[in-house]
Scaffold this motif. Structure first.
Motif, PDB file in Angstrom:
ATOM      1  N   GLU A  24       0.783  -1.232   0.000  1.00 17.26           N
ATOM      2  CA  GLU A  24       0.000   0.000   0.000  1.00 17.26           C
ATOM      3  C   GLU A  24       0.819   1.289   0.000  1.00 17.26           C
ATOM      4  OE1 GLU A  24       0.531  -2.014   2.454  1.00 17.26           O
ATOM      5  OE2 GLU A  24       0.970  -0.917   4.278  1.00 17.26           O
ATOM      6  N   SER A  25       2.094   1.211   0.411  1.00 16.34           N
ATOM      7  CA  SER A  25       2.842   2.463   0.624  1.00 16.34           C
ATOM      8  C   SER A  25       4.318   2.293   0.248  1.00 16.34           C
ATOM      9  CB  SER A  25       2.750   2.848   2.104  1.00 16.34           C
ATOM     10  OG  SER A  25       3.366   1.842   2.887  1.00 16.34           O
ATOM     11  N   TRP A  41       6.656   2.854   2.298  1.00 17.01           N
ATOM     12  CA  TRP A  41       7.207   2.160   3.474  1.00 17.01           C
ATOM     13  C   TRP A  41       7.117   0.647   3.258  1.00 17.01           C
ATOM     14  CZ3 TRP A  41       6.305  -1.532   7.007  1.00 17.01           C
ATOM     15  CH2 TRP A  41       7.017  -1.504   8.205  1.00 17.01           C
ATOM     16  N   ARG A  42       5.946   0.192   2.801  1.00 19.66           N
ATOM     17  CA  ARG A  42       5.744  -1.256   2.642  1.00 19.66           C
ATOM     18  C   ARG A  42       6.697  -1.807   1.586  1.00 19.66           C
ATOM     19  NH1 ARG A  42       4.163  -3.948   6.360  1.00 19.66           N
ATOM     20  NH2 ARG A  42       2.681  -2.291   6.762  1.00 19.66           N
ATOM     21  N   ASP A  55       6.728  -5.770  12.094  1.00 16.42           N
ATOM     22  CA  ASP A  55       5.985  -4.515  11.887  1.00 16.42           C
ATOM     23  C   ASP A  55       4.777  -4.420  12.823  1.00 16.42           C
ATOM     24  OD1 ASP A  55       4.798  -2.204  10.885  1.00 16.42           O
ATOM     25  OD2 ASP A  55       3.932  -3.236   9.156  1.00 16.42           O
ATOM     26  N   ARG A  56       3.593  -4.825  12.359  1.00 15.32           N
ATOM     27  CA  ARG A  56       2.406  -4.726  13.203  1.00 15.32           C
ATOM     28  C   ARG A  56       2.283  -5.972  14.069  1.00 15.32           C
ATOM     29  NH1 ARG A  56      -1.426  -2.668   8.205  1.00 15.32           N
ATOM     30  NH2 ARG A  56      -0.074  -0.929   7.594  1.00 15.32           N
ATOM     31  N   PHE A  68       4.537   2.537  17.674  1.00 12.71           N
ATOM     32  CA  PHE A  68       3.732   3.482  16.899  1.00 12.71           C
ATOM     33  C   PHE A  68       3.155   4.594  17.770  1.00 12.71           C
ATOM     34  CE2 PHE A  68       3.423  -0.649  14.660  1.00 12.71           C
ATOM     35  CZ  PHE A  68       4.054  -0.286  13.494  1.00 12.71           C
ATOM     36  N   ALA A 119      -0.349   0.134  13.618  1.00  4.33           N
ATOM     37  CA  ALA A 119       0.143   1.483  13.309  1.00  4.33           C
ATOM     38  C   ALA A 119      -0.985   2.502  13.467  1.00  4.33           C
ATOM     39  CB  ALA A 119       0.713   1.522  11.897  1.00  4.33           C
ATOM     40  N   ARG A 147      -1.073   5.385  16.493  1.00  2.00           N
ATOM     41  CA  ARG A 147      -0.995   6.793  16.065  1.00  2.00           C
ATOM     42  C   ARG A 147      -2.295   7.537  16.365  1.00  2.00           C
ATOM     43  NH1 ARG A 147       2.171   5.027  10.508  1.00  2.00           N
ATOM     44  NH2 ARG A 147       4.107   4.471  11.574  1.00  2.00           N
ATOM     45  N   PHE A 187      -3.715   4.212   4.494  1.00  2.00           N
ATOM     46  CA  PHE A 187      -2.272   4.337   4.260  1.00  2.00           C
ATOM     47  C   PHE A 187      -1.916   4.549   2.790  1.00  2.00           C
ATOM     48  CE2 PHE A 187      -1.754   1.770   8.349  1.00  2.00           C
ATOM     49  CZ  PHE A 187      -1.228   2.821   9.081  1.00  2.00           C
ATOM     50  N   GLU A 218      -1.567   9.621   8.956  1.00  2.00           N
ATOM     51  CA  GLU A 218      -0.886   8.526   9.651  1.00  2.00           C
ATOM     52  C   GLU A 218       0.191   7.839   8.813  1.00  2.00           C
ATOM     53  OE1 GLU A 218      -3.648   6.175  11.987  1.00  2.00           O
ATOM     54  OE2 GLU A 218      -4.332   7.973  13.054  1.00  2.00           O
ATOM     55  N   ASN A 219       0.437   8.318   7.607  1.00  3.81           N
ATOM     56  CA  ASN A 219       1.690   7.958   6.910  1.00  3.81           C
ATOM     57  C   ASN A 219       1.975   8.960   5.789  1.00  3.81           C
ATOM     58  OD1 ASN A 219       0.235   7.153   4.630  1.00  3.81           O
ATOM     59  ND2 ASN A 219       1.270   5.189   4.439  1.00  3.81           N
ATOM     60  N   ASP A 267       6.693   8.096   8.800  1.00  7.64           N
ATOM     61  CA  ASP A 267       7.497   7.197   7.945  1.00  7.64           C
ATOM     62  C   ASP A 267       8.874   7.812   7.645  1.00  7.64           C
ATOM     63  OD1 ASP A 267       5.565   5.277   7.923  1.00  7.64           O
ATOM     64  OD2 ASP A 267       5.043   5.504   5.807  1.00  7.64           O
ATOM     65  N   CYS A 323       9.279   6.129  10.817  1.00  9.56           N
ATOM     66  CA  CYS A 323       8.913   4.728  11.043  1.00  9.56           C
ATOM     67  C   CYS A 323       9.889   3.936  10.167  1.00  9.56           C
ATOM     68  CB  CYS A 323       7.469   4.479  10.621  1.00  9.56           C
ATOM     69  SG  CYS A 323       6.916   2.799  10.941  1.00  9.56           S
TER      70      CYS A 323
HETATM   71  O1  AHR Z   1       2.737  -0.574   9.754  1.00  8.34           O
HETATM   72  C1  AHR Z   1       3.584   0.411   9.302  1.00  8.34           C
HETATM   73  C2  AHR Z   1       2.819   1.367   8.452  1.00  8.34           C
HETATM   74  O2  AHR Z   1       2.237   0.673   7.389  1.00  8.34           O
HETATM   75  C3  AHR Z   1       3.607   2.475   7.801  1.00  8.34           C
HETATM   76  O3  AHR Z   1       3.665   3.649   8.531  1.00  8.34           O
HETATM   77  C4  AHR Z   1       2.774   2.725   6.606  1.00  8.34           C
HETATM   78  O4  AHR Z   1       3.354   3.553   5.645  1.00  8.34           O
HETATM   79  C5  AHR Z   1       2.497   1.361   6.173  1.00  8.34           C
HETATM   80  O5  AHR Z   1       1.620   1.182   5.191  1.00  8.34           O
END
Ligand code: AHR
Length: 362
Positions: free
Chosen positions: A67-68, A70-71, A144-145, A163, A201, A205, A228, A254-255, A288, A309
């Motif tokens: 999705e991002s 970061w991912r 991560d999560r 977070f 996350a 946040r 995200f 949040e990101n 991030d 992050c």
């Molecule tokens: O879990 C981390 C978060 O997930 C990051 O901040 C975000 O960018 C990602 O999608």
């Protein structure tokens, strides 16, 4: 022997070995090199033939999606960390669906992997499949999560970010910045573009922001998930602008991808994202610090502050596996250290729970 002759010689030896294995006469041959029984140790050609690697560790990695930025960096870090002798990484992209991740874990169990690494999309709903992994004797490492399960022994350990601490740092920066600029607390009217609801996350946040709003007497105008992503960040921000007109002062994303989308919406509405609240800028806060674009926006002050992050968990996960391989017990929860960035000169440091963080240039 020249190279070609050596190769031919090796091929002959390999064929002989294969024939021996297929006819059953070879049982034990491959596992007893140099004992004199097989004769392999006496033959220079055969000695160089590739021996099966008994130490290869197979890791099944269930990533939640893409999705991002970061991912993407996180996935890359995992792929690179395990792209080395001694490991085979089986990678599955869950496409943001927990059902896909559960299927991936079940496939890893069938494949009898040595470890399962799970980057869960959201926290709940993992008990059954993690029990299946435990029944199969496969250790699960979370990255991560986190997961919210009744029995924490269902996973071996976790590595990732704090977070909520990221949020406490970002809101401490906001408090210090508005104080320096002489903005009264009732002027701090915030919209919150949340991450994927139910993810660690997002939970950390959003909670950090809620606590800071309460503690500082700020106003939280609205919250909505942007999942995200940049696209949803833009859509949610456009909706907020329609709804609140010019009341919004602070946009807490949040990101970074949501922040990039939110800035697109702000600028296409003819407004500006920036640090001058008294001139009508909307102050954007983000998390991030991974994407080049977000860091550039932060250099320009269009993102006022980014709480880092860190996505580079691949080597950390590998280190955990190596500890387990040595029979050691890693810490259950392994936090990474993270920084805070802002190009604005007003706030150069913040202190949270007695710890001082320098506000670094992005
Ligand atoms: O879990 C981390 C978060 O997930 C990051 O901040 C975000 O960018 C990602 O999608």
């Amino acid at each position: 022997m020249n190279k070609r002759t050596t190769r031919l010689f090796r091929i002959c030896i390999m064929m002989l070995l294969l024939a021996a294995v297929l006819t059953g006469c070879g049982s034990g041959i491959l596992f007893a090199p140099g004992t004199g029984e097989s004769g392999i140790g006496e033959d220079p050609g055969a000695a160089e033939a590739p021996a099966p690697d008994h130490h290869t560790i197979t890791v099944g990695f269930s990533q939640l999606g893409a999705e991002s930025d970061w991912r993407s960096a996180n996935t890359q870090s995992m792929l690179e960390a395990f792209d080395t002798d001694g490991y085979t990484l089986l990678y599955q992209n869950g496409q943001q669906k927990q059902s896909n991740q559960i299927t991936a874990i079940r496939t890893f169990i069938q494949q009898e992997v040595d470890y399962i690494v799970l980057a869960p999309a959201t926290e709940t709903g993992w008990d059954t499949v993690l029990e299946e992994a435990r029944d199969a004797g496969i250790p699960v490492i979370l990255v991560d999560r986190r997961v919210d399960v009744a029995d924490r022994s269902l996973y071996t350990c976790w590595v990732g970010s704090d977070f909520e601490l990221e949020s406490i740092k970002a809101t401490a920066w906001l408090d210090a910045y508005t104080a320096k600029k002489g903005v009264s607390t009732d002027e701090v009217r915030i919209v919150n573009i949340q991450g994927t609801i139910g993810s660690t996350a997002q939970i950390g946040r959003t909670r950090g922001l809620a606590n800071a709003v309460r503690a500082n007497d700020w106003e939280l105008l609205a919250q909505m998930s942007g999942d995200f992503t940049q696209t949803k960040g833009r859509e949610v921000m456009a909706a907020f602008l329609q709804r609140f007109d010019d009341a919004i002062r602070v946009v807490y994303c949040e990101n970074d991808n949501e922040a990039i989308g939110a800035i697109e919406a702000i600028e296409s509405a003819g407004l500006t994202a920036g640090p001058d609240l008294d001139r009508g800028d909307l102050l954007v806060i983000s998390f991030d610090g991974t994407s080049r674009e977000a860091l550039q926006l932060a250099r320009e002050g269009r993102i006022a502050c980014i709480a880092e992050c860190n996505p580079l968990h691949g080597p950390r996960v590998r280190a955990l596996i190596e500890m387990l391989e040595r029979g050691e017990t890693p810490e259950k929860f392994n936090y990474v250290e993270e920084r805070i960035f802002s190009a604005l000169p007003e706030v150069r440091e913040i202190t949270v729970d007695g710890v001082r963080y320098e506000v670094e240039k992005p």
